[in-house]
Design an enzyme around this catalytic site. Structure first.
Site, PDB file in Angstrom:
ATOM      1  N   GLU A   1      82.415  43.867  82.117  1.00 49.38           N
ATOM      2  CA  GLU A   1      83.775  44.408  82.001  1.00 49.38           C
ATOM      3  C   GLU A   1      84.575  43.975  83.217  1.00 49.38           C
ATOM      4  O   GLU A   1      84.220  44.292  84.360  1.00 49.38           O
ATOM      5  CB  GLU A   1      83.791  45.923  81.871  1.00 49.38           C
ATOM      6  CG  GLU A   1      85.216  46.453  81.714  1.00 49.38           C
ATOM      7  CD  GLU A   1      85.327  47.893  81.243  1.00 49.38           C
ATOM      8  OE1 GLU A   1      86.471  48.403  81.207  1.00 49.38           O
ATOM      9  OE2 GLU A   1      84.290  48.503  80.917  1.00 49.38           O
TER      10      GLU A   1
ATOM     11  N   GLU B   1      85.915  45.387  89.571  1.00 49.84           N
ATOM     12  CA  GLU B   1      87.167  46.076  89.854  1.00 49.84           C
ATOM     13  C   GLU B   1      87.472  45.952  91.346  1.00 49.84           C
ATOM     14  O   GLU B   1      86.713  46.443  92.177  1.00 49.84           O
ATOM     15  CB  GLU B   1      87.073  47.555  89.460  1.00 49.84           C
ATOM     16  CG  GLU B   1      88.299  48.382  89.778  1.00 49.84           C
ATOM     17  CD  GLU B   1      89.567  47.804  89.181  1.00 49.84           C
ATOM     18  OE1 GLU B   1      90.514  47.537  89.953  1.00 49.84           O
ATOM     19  OE2 GLU B   1      89.603  47.612  87.949  1.00 49.84           O
TER      20      GLU B   1
ATOM     21  N   ASP C   1      87.461  39.919  93.165  1.00 45.99           N
ATOM     22  CA  ASP C   1      87.889  39.049  92.082  1.00 45.99           C
ATOM     23  C   ASP C   1      86.684  38.739  91.201  1.00 45.99           C
ATOM     24  O   ASP C   1      85.594  38.426  91.700  1.00 45.99           O
ATOM     25  CB  ASP C   1      88.453  37.767  92.701  1.00 45.99           C
ATOM     26  CG  ASP C   1      89.173  36.872  91.720  1.00 45.99           C
ATOM     27  OD1 ASP C   1      88.679  36.723  90.580  1.00 45.99           O
ATOM     28  OD2 ASP C   1      90.211  36.308  92.078  1.00 45.99           O
TER      29      ASP C   1
ATOM     30  N   ASP D   1      96.160  43.359  84.697  1.00 50.22           N
ATOM     31  CA  ASP D   1      97.512  43.366  85.266  1.00 50.22           C
ATOM     32  C   ASP D   1      98.399  42.430  84.455  1.00 50.22           C
ATOM     33  O   ASP D   1      98.090  41.241  84.312  1.00 50.22           O
ATOM     34  CB  ASP D   1      97.475  42.915  86.723  1.00 50.22           C
ATOM     35  CG  ASP D   1      96.915  43.989  87.646  1.00 50.22           C
ATOM     36  OD1 ASP D   1      97.005  45.171  87.293  1.00 50.22           O
ATOM     37  OD2 ASP D   1      96.409  43.643  88.724  1.00 50.22           O
TER      38      ASP D   1
ATOM     39  N   ASP E   1      99.159  45.968  76.459  1.00 53.50           N
ATOM     40  CA  ASP E   1     100.321  46.642  75.864  1.00 53.50           C
ATOM     41  C   ASP E   1     101.621  45.954  76.285  1.00 53.50           C
ATOM     42  O   ASP E   1     102.675  46.579  76.332  1.00 53.50           O
ATOM     43  CB  ASP E   1     100.338  48.130  76.219  1.00 53.50           C
ATOM     44  CG  ASP E   1     100.294  48.391  77.713  1.00 53.50           C
ATOM     45  OD1 ASP E   1     100.324  47.419  78.501  1.00 53.50           O
ATOM     46  OD2 ASP E   1     100.243  49.569  78.121  1.00 53.50           O
TER      47      ASP E   1
END
Length: 231
Positions: A64, A89, A116, A138, A174
């Site tokens: 993930e 993360e 990263d 992002d 989104d």
């Protein structure tokens, strides 16, 4: 948290925003200091790391990229104890929340990378990952920022190299322009087969999706778009 220190002039363009915010609580800082080192993936030479070796079970491995507050990562790891999960993360508060979830739930099938994702991906062996999630990265919505978006041809080439035949990839956003751009780039690569057969396949959250706090904020300019692919 990285064992490699790339020459800054060759470091790829940064695809994520800030890595820190409010100060961590004493408990969270202790988890970062004491627990994270033991869970950090030992990134080293290119294509040398078999991620299956990081876990006691010889089951599939899921990656993930950008797990935010860790809700999705932790719940998926609880649901599939026979799967090894690697979560990336760079934001320290998100990492602290994931560590809290790992500790509270006694999870032994999660490893972490607070940096990263691309150096980690470079270290993984060919065809060694069975599933990848890239959920609400992002978005860099401004035109001049869009070169910072994670879904770029070089990233997709690196991702495809580490995915096993038949591996699944899920991308969600989104932001309408990112959804269009990402789909175009996945398909242009040629190695990712889009699984949608009707509009509801990309408009409706998949049955196995775990909602997150970020997703609930509805910060983008469209309803979430779900793009599932097979390699």
């Amino acid at each position: 948290m990285t064992s490699r220190t790339p020459d800054p002039q060759f470091r790829p363009i940064r695809t994520f925003g800030r890595t820190g915010g409010r100060a961590l609580s004493v408990r969270q800082q202790a988890l970062v200091d004491d627990m994270l080192p033991g869970l950090t993936v030992p990134v080293g030479a290119d294509a040398a790391l078999d991620p299956h070796a990081l876990f006691a079970n010889a089951g599939p491995v899921c990656l993930e990229i950008g797990f935010g507050g860790g809700e999705h990562l932790i719940e998926q790891a609880q649901r599939a104890p026979g799967t090894g999960f690697i979560g990336c993360e760079p934001f320290i508060e998100g990492m602290a929340k994931a560590l809290t979830g790992i500790k509270e739930n006694g999870l032994t099938n999660v490893r972490l990378w607070m940096d990263d994702a691309r150096p980690l991906m470079a270290s993984l062996a060919d065809h060694s990952v069975d599933q990848a999630f890239i959920l609400f990265p992002d978005p860099w919505p401004k035109k001049k920022q869009q070169k910072r978006r994670l879904i770029q041809p070089d990233f997709l080439a690196a991702l495809h190299r580490i995915l096993a035949p038949g591996a699944r990839v899920r991308f969600a956003t989104d932001v309408a322009s990112y959804a269009d751009e990402a789909l175009t780039r996945f398909l242009a690569h040629g190695g990712f087969a889009w699984q949608a057969e009707r509009a509801d396949d990309w408009r409706t959250p998949p049955e196995d999706h775990v909602p997150t706090r970020y997703e609930a904020k509805r910060l983008g300019d469209c309803e979430p778009v779900w793009l599932d692919f097979r390699v």
